[in-house]
Design a protein around this motif. Structure first.
Motif, PDB file in Angstrom:
ATOM      1  N   LEU A 292       0.699  -1.407  -0.187  1.00 44.25           N
ATOM      2  CA  LEU A 292      -0.233   0.366   0.207  1.00 44.25           C
ATOM      3  C   LEU A 292       0.932   1.074  -0.305  1.00 44.25           C
ATOM      4  O   LEU A 292       1.875   1.770   0.489  1.00 44.25           O
ATOM      5  CB  LEU A 292      -0.830   0.048   1.671  1.00 44.25           C
ATOM      6  N   SER A 293       0.137   2.235  -0.744  1.00 46.02           N
ATOM      7  CA  SER A 293       0.834   3.729  -0.606  1.00 46.02           C
ATOM      8  C   SER A 293       0.316   3.985   0.836  1.00 46.02           C
ATOM      9  O   SER A 293      -0.289   3.377   1.793  1.00 46.02           O
ATOM     10  CB  SER A 293       0.341   4.698  -2.370  1.00 46.02           C
ATOM     11  N   LYS A 294       1.215   5.198   1.410  1.00 47.36           N
ATOM     12  CA  LYS A 294       0.274   6.046   2.266  1.00 47.36           C
ATOM     13  C   LYS A 294      -1.118   6.484   2.256  1.00 47.36           C
ATOM     14  O   LYS A 294      -1.829   5.795   3.495  1.00 47.36           O
ATOM     15  CB  LYS A 294       1.303   7.178   2.895  1.00 47.36           C
ATOM     16  N   PRO A 295      -1.063   6.954   0.897  1.00 54.95           N
ATOM     17  CA  PRO A 295      -2.691   7.560   1.164  1.00 54.95           C
ATOM     18  C   PRO A 295      -3.901   6.081   1.049  1.00 54.95           C
ATOM     19  O   PRO A 295      -4.821   6.425   1.137  1.00 54.95           O
ATOM     20  CB  PRO A 295      -2.992   7.992  -0.652  1.00 54.95           C
ATOM     21  N   GLU A 296      -3.590   5.150   0.344  1.00 51.11           N
ATOM     22  CA  GLU A 296      -3.922   3.329   0.068  1.00 51.11           C
ATOM     23  C   GLU A 296      -4.565   3.007   1.907  1.00 51.11           C
ATOM     24  O   GLU A 296      -5.378   2.947   1.855  1.00 51.11           O
ATOM     25  CB  GLU A 296      -3.164   2.802  -0.463  1.00 51.11           C
ATOM     26  N   ALA A 297      -2.837   3.276   3.052  1.00 54.38           N
ATOM     27  CA  ALA A 297      -3.411   2.801   3.785  1.00 54.38           C
ATOM     28  C   ALA A 297      -4.478   4.055   4.721  1.00 54.38           C
ATOM     29  O   ALA A 297      -4.525   3.430   5.794  1.00 54.38           O
ATOM     30  CB  ALA A 297      -2.127   2.974   5.058  1.00 54.38           C
ATOM     31  N   ASN A 298      -4.854   4.996   3.967  1.00 52.06           N
ATOM     32  CA  ASN A 298      -5.270   5.899   5.603  1.00 52.06           C
ATOM     33  C   ASN A 298      -6.985   5.858   4.372  1.00 52.06           C
ATOM     34  O   ASN A 298      -7.885   5.660   5.517  1.00 52.06           O
ATOM     35  CB  ASN A 298      -4.819   6.811   4.975  1.00 52.06           C
ATOM     36  N   LYS A 299      -6.826   5.347   3.461  1.00 53.15           N
ATOM     37  CA  LYS A 299      -8.081   5.097   2.830  1.00 53.15           C
ATOM     38  C   LYS A 299      -8.819   3.755   3.360  1.00 53.15           C
ATOM     39  O   LYS A 299      -9.165   3.383   3.504  1.00 53.15           O
ATOM     40  CB  LYS A 299      -8.290   5.328   1.243  1.00 53.15           C
ATOM     41  N   LEU A 300      -7.829   3.181   3.221  1.00 59.08           N
ATOM     42  CA  LEU A 300      -8.359   1.442   3.830  1.00 59.08           C
ATOM     43  C   LEU A 300      -8.469   1.664   5.302  1.00 59.08           C
ATOM     44  O   LEU A 300      -9.780   1.189   5.837  1.00 59.08           O
ATOM     45  CB  LEU A 300      -7.027   0.490   4.061  1.00 59.08           C
ATOM     46  N   ALA A 301      -8.149   2.061   5.925  1.00 58.57           N
ATOM     47  CA  ALA A 301      -8.169   2.908   7.496  1.00 58.57           C
ATOM     48  C   ALA A 301     -10.042   3.405   7.948  1.00 58.57           C
ATOM     49  O   ALA A 301     -10.683   2.830   8.209  1.00 58.57           O
ATOM     50  CB  ALA A 301      -7.396   3.598   8.105  1.00 58.57           C
ATOM     51  N   SER A 302     -10.176   4.467   7.030  1.00 58.25           N
ATOM     52  CA  SER A 302     -12.112   4.380   7.014  1.00 58.25           C
ATOM     53  C   SER A 302     -13.081   3.744   6.095  1.00 58.25           C
ATOM     54  O   SER A 302     -13.352   3.771   6.962  1.00 58.25           O
ATOM     55  CB  SER A 302     -11.445   6.378   5.365  1.00 58.25           C
ATOM     56  N   ILE A 303     -12.374   3.123   5.182  1.00 57.68           N
ATOM     57  CA  ILE A 303     -13.297   1.751   4.949  1.00 57.68           C
ATOM     58  C   ILE A 303     -13.928   1.383   5.818  1.00 57.68           C
ATOM     59  O   ILE A 303     -14.550   0.279   5.852  1.00 57.68           O
ATOM     60  CB  ILE A 303     -12.679   1.529   3.405  1.00 57.68           C
ATOM     61  N   ALA A 304     -12.626   0.898   6.767  1.00 63.75           N
ATOM     62  CA  ALA A 304     -12.683  -0.270   7.661  1.00 63.75           C
ATOM     63  C   ALA A 304     -13.663   0.521   9.138  1.00 63.75           C
ATOM     64  O   ALA A 304     -13.983  -1.041   9.564  1.00 63.75           O
ATOM     65  CB  ALA A 304     -11.471  -0.619   8.575  1.00 63.75           C
ATOM     66  N   HIS A 305     -14.034   1.456   9.192  1.00 62.17           N
ATOM     67  CA  HIS A 305     -14.798   1.781   9.486  1.00 62.17           C
ATOM     68  C   HIS A 305     -15.827   1.741   9.107  1.00 62.17           C
ATOM     69  O   HIS A 305     -17.254   1.169  10.151  1.00 62.17           O
ATOM     70  CB  HIS A 305     -15.132   3.073   9.728  1.00 62.17           C
ATOM     71  N   ASP A 306     -16.844   0.507   7.961  1.00 59.72           N
ATOM     72  CA  ASP A 306     -17.860   0.437   7.440  1.00 59.72           C
ATOM     73  C   ASP A 306     -17.997  -1.425   8.461  1.00 59.72           C
ATOM     74  O   ASP A 306     -19.309  -1.546   8.860  1.00 59.72           O
ATOM     75  CB  ASP A 306     -17.961  -0.516   6.376  1.00 59.72           C
ATOM     76  N   GLY A 307     -17.055  -2.150   9.351  1.00 59.06           N
ATOM     77  CA  GLY A 307     -16.793  -2.935  10.209  1.00 59.06           C
ATOM     78  C   GLY A 307     -17.816  -2.486  11.916  1.00 59.06           C
ATOM     79  O   GLY A 307     -18.357  -3.223  12.126  1.00 59.06           O
ATOM     80  N   LEU A 308     -17.440  -1.086  12.035  1.00 54.33           N
ATOM     81  CA  LEU A 308     -17.965  -0.473  13.320  1.00 54.33           C
ATOM     82  C   LEU A 308     -19.588   0.021  12.582  1.00 54.33           C
ATOM     83  O   LEU A 308     -20.223  -0.602  13.807  1.00 54.33           O
ATOM     84  CB  LEU A 308     -17.249   0.638  13.563  1.00 54.33           C
ATOM     85  N   ALA A 309     -19.578  -0.025  11.624  1.00 53.46           N
ATOM     86  CA  ALA A 309     -21.237   1.033  11.492  1.00 53.46           C
ATOM     87  C   ALA A 309     -22.249  -0.801  11.404  1.00 53.46           C
ATOM     88  O   ALA A 309     -23.085  -0.755  11.658  1.00 53.46           O
ATOM     89  CB  ALA A 309     -20.848   1.632  10.187  1.00 53.46           C
ATOM     90  N   ARG A 310     -21.424  -1.867  10.918  1.00 55.55           N
ATOM     91  CA  ARG A 310     -22.310  -2.958  10.381  1.00 55.55           C
ATOM     92  C   ARG A 310     -22.304  -3.480  11.967  1.00 55.55           C
ATOM     93  O   ARG A 310     -23.271  -4.688  12.594  1.00 55.55           O
ATOM     94  CB  ARG A 310     -21.613  -3.864   9.770  1.00 55.55           C
ATOM     95  N   THR A 311     -21.188  -3.292  12.917  1.00 58.19           N
ATOM     96  CA  THR A 311     -21.628  -3.962  14.362  1.00 58.19           C
ATOM     97  C   THR A 311     -22.489  -2.547  15.844  1.00 58.19           C
ATOM     98  O   THR A 311     -22.736  -3.593  17.110  1.00 58.19           O
ATOM     99  CB  THR A 311     -20.564  -4.715  14.764  1.00 58.19           C
TER     100      THR A 311
END
Length: 325
Positions: free
Chosen positions: A243-262
């Motif tokens: 991953l690039s640094k921007p992609e790592a930031n985007k991954l962290a953002s999308i991973a919040h879907d896991g919080l929203a689902r639970t």
């Protein structure tokens, strides 16, 4: 896709330290060789350290550890202990006179449980880091940053349940990805596959969940704006994806879907929900599939946190309620 121990993700070390009597603690993820990292803050009341360093426009490309701690803003002191231990072990950027480890982190509010005068500090951060290097068993439930965690605090502590730390990891081919999450949410924790409540606002006399989301809607016009009763869910995604640094930031953002689902509701004004992403940057993968998996491991880590929690500090846990029927 196979479930694996999160400790089997090469390049990372995981450690807890806590004070059970005071009901607080610290969890650390270390990457000695440095990890590409990103962060996403979605809650309205965050407490963080060094998150600006992870902004893609800034210079730092690697971090050497992430810490999660209780103690509200006081708990940010634990990060100094992580830094001290890593410096002692010669981990960090070489600046000739010493090595400077980069250690971002986030805190949750657990001061309403246990002893509010005892918070994660330098010594606790240092101990958690040592435990990571010593490969002390990396447990779930009432440990580390989840020691004093609680969930479902819409109606106050008398209706809240025990939260904790959970972790979950999988491998798909050469890719390994996992998440460590300390669950201390304002909202309820729900199984996304069944819709069943696992933990949350719970009427102990009637032995039933109250559905925080519905209570919020019922109180829409009562102007209860001060609900700061101690919240925030924080976590770290670890992987070996390139991953690039921007992609790592985007991954962290999308991973919040896991919080929203639970967690229902998640990302409120009184939560400081924050997720970090760390990678050893080795395996080329499809970013869309990786994003799906990041949300999945966060989701499962949240569930593991409440399933592994034990009743403590006058807070009932899922395991206790199931036994009571």
């Amino acid at each position: 896709m196979n479930e694996i121990p999160i400790t089997s993700i090469d390049g990372f070390a995981f450690g807890h330290a806590d004070n059970k009597e005071a009901a607080t603690g610290c969890t650390v993820v270390v990457c000695v060789d440095g990890a590409k990292a990103g962060v996403a803050v979605r809650g309205g009341s965050p407490g963080t350290r060094e998150t600006d360093a992870l902004n893609p426009e800034n210079l730092v490309e690697q971090v050497h550890g992430i810490f999660l701690a209780g103690g509200s803003a006081f708990g940010l002191e634990a990060g100094s202990g992580v830094m001290n231990e890593l410096e002692r072990r010669r981990v960090g950027f070489d600046v000739q006179v010493t090595r400077v480890p980069i250690v971002p982190g986030a805190i949750l509010f657990d001061l309403m449980v246990g002893d509010e005068k005892v918070r994660p500090d330098r010594e606790m951060g240092q101990l958690a880091t040592r435990n990571a290097f010593l490969n002390v068993p990396f447990l779930k439930g009432n440990v580390g940053a989840g020691t004093g965690a609680s969930v479902g605090k819409l109606l106050g502590a008398s209706y809240a349940m025990k939260g904790g730390v959970g972790h979950y990891a999988i491998e798909v081919g050469e890719l390994k990805i996992g998440a460590v999450v300390a669950v201390n949410s304002f909202g309820d924790v729900v199984d996304p596959t069944t819709g069943n409540f696992l933990a949350g606002a719970y009427d102990r006399k009637q032995r039933c969940f109250l559905d925080s989301k519905q209570v919020l809607l019922d109180q829409m016009n009562t102007a209860k704006t001060n609900r700061f009763s101690g919240n925030t869910t924080i976590g770290v995604i670890t992987c070996n994806a390139a991953l690039s640094k921007p992609e790592a930031n985007k991954l962290a953002s999308i991973a919040h879907d896991g919080l929203a689902r639970t967690i229902s509701p998640a990302h409120t004004f009184v939560d400081g929900d924050t997720l970090f992403a760390m990678t050893t940057n080795q395996v080329k993968v499809d970013l869309n599939g990786l994003s799906y998996l990041a949300a999945l491991v966060v989701e499962q880590a949240v569930i593991q946190a409440v399933l592994s929690a034990k009743s403590a500090y006058q807070l009932p846990a899922y395991s206790t309620i199931i036994k009571e029927g």
